[in-house]
Write a protein that holds these residues in place. Structure first.
Motif, mmCIF file in Angstrom:
data_model
loop_
_atom_site.group_PDB
_atom_site.id
_atom_site.type_symbol
_atom_site.label_atom_id
_atom_site.label_comp_id
_atom_site.label_asym_id
_atom_site.label_seq_id
_atom_site.Cartn_x
_atom_site.Cartn_y
_atom_site.Cartn_z
ATOM 1 N N VAL A 149 0.848 -1.192 0.000
ATOM 2 C CA VAL A 149 0.000 0.000 0.000
ATOM 3 C C VAL A 149 0.887 1.248 0.000
ATOM 4 O O VAL A 149 0.662 2.192 -0.773
ATOM 5 C CB VAL A 149 -0.967 -0.002 1.204
ATOM 6 N N ALA A 150 1.924 1.248 0.849
ATOM 7 C CA ALA A 150 2.856 2.391 0.896
ATOM 8 C C ALA A 150 3.580 2.557 -0.440
ATOM 9 O O ALA A 150 3.759 3.675 -0.921
ATOM 10 C CB ALA A 150 3.863 2.198 2.029
ATOM 11 N N LEU A 151 3.975 1.445 -1.047
ATOM 12 C CA LEU A 151 4.652 1.488 -2.344
ATOM 13 C C LEU A 151 3.733 2.095 -3.401
ATOM 14 O O LEU A 151 4.150 2.947 -4.199
ATOM 15 C CB LEU A 151 5.075 0.073 -2.740
ATOM 16 N N SER A 152 2.490 1.687 -3.395
ATOM 17 C CA SER A 152 1.524 2.232 -4.356
ATOM 18 C C SER A 152 1.289 3.716 -4.124
ATOM 19 O O SER A 152 1.289 4.513 -5.066
ATOM 20 C CB SER A 152 0.187 1.491 -4.246
ATOM 21 N N MET A 153 1.093 4.110 -2.868
ATOM 22 C CA MET A 153 0.818 5.515 -2.555
ATOM 23 C C MET A 153 2.010 6.408 -2.899
ATOM 24 O O MET A 153 1.833 7.476 -3.486
ATOM 25 C CB MET A 153 0.445 5.672 -1.068
ATOM 26 N N THR A 154 3.227 5.973 -2.539
ATOM 27 C CA THR A 154 4.396 6.795 -2.877
ATOM 28 C C THR A 154 4.574 6.857 -4.388
ATOM 29 O O THR A 154 4.956 7.898 -4.923
ATOM 30 C CB THR A 154 5.681 6.262 -2.207
ATOM 31 N N GLY A 155 4.273 5.771 -5.085
ATOM 32 C CA GLY A 155 4.361 5.784 -6.548
ATOM 33 C C GLY A 155 3.403 6.790 -7.158
ATOM 34 O O GLY A 155 3.771 7.548 -8.065
ATOM 35 N N TYR A 156 2.165 6.816 -6.661
ATOM 36 C CA TYR A 156 1.196 7.789 -7.167
ATOM 37 C C TYR A 156 1.625 9.219 -6.857
ATOM 38 O O TYR A 156 1.493 10.119 -7.688
ATOM 39 C CB TYR A 156 -0.204 7.523 -6.608
#
Length: 194
Positions: A149-156
Motif C-alpha cells: 500500500v505504501a509502495l503504491s501511494m508513494t508511486g502515485y
C-alpha cells in the motif's frame, strides 16, 4: 531533503525490498485464480450418480472406501485434513493432511476417484507464506501487504507531484501574463511614446 526526494527514496527501497516477494505473490495468486481451469493445479470435481440426501452413505462408510484404497497419505481418520461435500455433484472430496492428496468419493455408490495431487494447496501455502512458517504467514506477509500500500501511494505521489507542480507554474505564468496585459497604464504609455 525535500518531500519529493524523500518519497522517491521510500518508494525505491520498498520496491527493492519487496520486489521478489511481490512477484512470488502475484504469480501464485494468478495460478490460484485459474486453478479450476488446469487439472495439473487442482483435480477436476467428478460427478456422482446423483441422488437424494436419504440415499447418501454415512461418513464412516466414506472413510472406509478411502482407507480401502491403501493410499499412504490416507490410512486413518487422523490423516484427513478435511472433507468437502459437493451436493450438486454428489461427491465427497477427501483431502489429506500430508502430501496434498485428494480422493473423491461418490456419495451414493462409494465409488472412488483418484488419488490425485492438489498442487493448488501447496501453491496457496506458498502464496500466503505458511509454507515457510507461521512467522512468515503471521508477520511478514501482513507487513508486506502494508508495504505494498505504501509502495503504491508513494508511486502515485511521485507521479502526481511533478504534474501538480507544472500546472501550478502554468497558472502562475498565465496569471502574471494576464496581469501584465490587463494593466491599462502600459498600453497607453506605449501609444503616447509612438
Amino acid at each position: 531533503m525535500n518531500l519529493f526526494r524523500a518519497l522517491w527514496q521510500v518508494h525505491k527501497w520498498l520496491g527493492i525490498a519487496l520486489g521478489l516477494l511481490l512477484v512470488l505473490t502475484a504469480s501464485t495468486g494468478l495460478l490460484l485464480l485459474v486453478k479450476k481451469d488446469y487439472d495439473w493445479i487442482q483435480p477436476p470435481t467428478q460427478r456422482g450418480v446423483g441422488g437424494t440426501a436419504e440415499q447418501y452413505r454415512p461418513l464412516h462408510e466414506v472413510y472406509g472406501a478411502v482407507f480401502a484404497m491403501g493410499v499412504p497419505e490416507l490410512q486413518q481418520e487422523s490423516d484427513i485434513a478435511r472433507i468437502d461435500f459437493r451436493p450438486g455433484k454428489g461427491i465427497h472430496k477427501v483431502r489429506s493432511k500430508r502430501g496434498d492428496v485428494e480422493v473423491q468419493v461418490d456419495a451414493v455408490t462409494l465409488k472412488t476417484f483418484g488419488p490425485e495431487v492438489r498442487r493448488s494447496d501447496w501453491i496457496e501455502r506458498l502464496h500466503d507464506g505458511s509454507l515457510v512458517g507461521d512467522w512468515m504467514h503471521g508477520y511478514v506477509m501482513p507487513t508486506a501487504a502494508v508495504a505494498l500500500v505504501a509502495l503504491s501511494m508513494t508511486g502515485y505521489l511521485i507521479w502526481l507531484m511533478p504534474i501538480a507542480k507544472k500546472r501550478r507554474k502554468r497558472k502562475e505564468r498565465a496569471r502574471s501574463e494576464t496581469g501584465a496585459a490587463g494593466n491599462p497604464a502600459t498600453p497607453t504609455a506605449d501609444r503616447a511614446a509612438s
